[in-house]
Motif scaffolding. Structure first.
Motif, short mmCIF file in Angstrom:
data_model
loop_
_atom_site.label_atom_id
_atom_site.label_comp_id
_atom_site.label_asym_id
_atom_site.label_seq_id
_atom_site.Cartn_x
_atom_site.Cartn_y
_atom_site.Cartn_z
N PRO A 117 53.46 29.84 66.61
CA PRO A 117 53.14 31.24 66.89
C PRO A 117 53.96 32.23 66.08
N ILE A 118 55.04 31.74 65.43
CA ILE A 118 55.90 32.63 64.64
C ILE A 118 56.64 31.78 63.61
N SER A 119 57.10 32.44 62.55
CA SER A 119 57.86 31.75 61.51
C SER A 119 59.34 31.71 61.90
N GLY A 120 60.04 30.70 61.39
CA GLY A 120 61.47 30.60 61.64
C GLY A 120 61.97 29.19 61.53
N LYS A 121 63.11 28.93 62.15
CA LYS A 121 63.74 27.61 62.12
C LYS A 121 63.64 26.96 63.50
#
Length: 226
Positions: A117-121
């Motif tokens: 649902p979202i970009s990141g680590k």
């Protein structure tokens, strides 16, 4: 129209085809022509449904190829389905504080690919064995077979989402790996035959959808985080 089959479905479809073909062949010798015709039509319809279930249609995923602070805050739906609940709840596995939980129910007729649902680590991934209560019920999030994944964004926001197996589902596939950098809209898993995905968001998030609304995985914006 060409139907793209998800990788999770290929072994299943091969085994199902062989078994169905064998049953139809045996029925030729055991039953009358009318019964054999009924069995053949039934299996053909059932197999078409299996193909439909494991479809993986190409869609124009949410564009996050270039950095944009506003887009970075937008949460997209991790699954196709229907919003069955939006409520404040205490998340006690990892975040351990009050959050807004958005629950998305996937019927057997929805695409069952799950997307980030979202970009990141990815900072946390865990599989939990459990029961198979109907995924529509809230208690399924605590008792059913499930996975929990947490992504930390560039702004250090932590977004938790959970795959939950339903009454018919008997296998959750998860591809998320702790420490990986991921992009919004990429696949992180697959659940077979009816299930649910919950997303836990900060309390001050702006909710863009309402209960009962239908959403598309990797495409429909469901929230903007603070």
């Amino acid at each position: 129209m060409i139907i793209i089959i998800h990788r999770e479905g290929i072994p299943f479809l091969i085994y199902a085809f062989v078994i169905m073909l064998l049953v139809i062949f045996i029925s030729i010798f055991l039953f009358s022509k009318s019964i054999n015709l009924f069995i053949s039509i039934f299996f053909i319809v059932l197999y078409v449904f299996f193909i439909f279930f494991f479809r993986n249609p190409k869609i124009n995923f949410y564009d996050n190829t270039s950095y944009n602070e506003n887009k970075e805050k937008e949460i997209v739906s991790p699954a196709d389905g229907k919003i069955v609940d939006i409520k404040k709840i205490f998340e006690n596995e990892f975040i351990r504080k009050d959050c807004i939980c958005i629950s998305i129910f996937m019927s057997p007729f929805n695409v069952h690919v799950n997307r980030f649902p979202i970009s990141g680590k990815i900072i946390y991934v865990k599989y939990h064995p459990g029961k198979y209560i109907i995924a529509w019920f809230q208690k399924a999030s605590l008792n059913n077979e499930r996975t929990t994944t947490v992504i930390e964004t560039k702004k250090k926001q932590k977004i938790l989402f959970r795959q939950i197996a339903g009454f018919l589902a008997r296998r959750i596939s998860i591809y998320a790996k702790k420490g990986s950098l991921v992009r919004k809209g990429e696949e992180f898993g697959f659940i077979k035959f009816g299930s649910r995905v919950d997303v836990y968001l900060p309390l001050k998030s702006t909710i863009l959808i309402k209960k009962g609304e239908k959403v598309i995985g990797g495409k429909t914006k469901i929230s903007i985080i603070p």
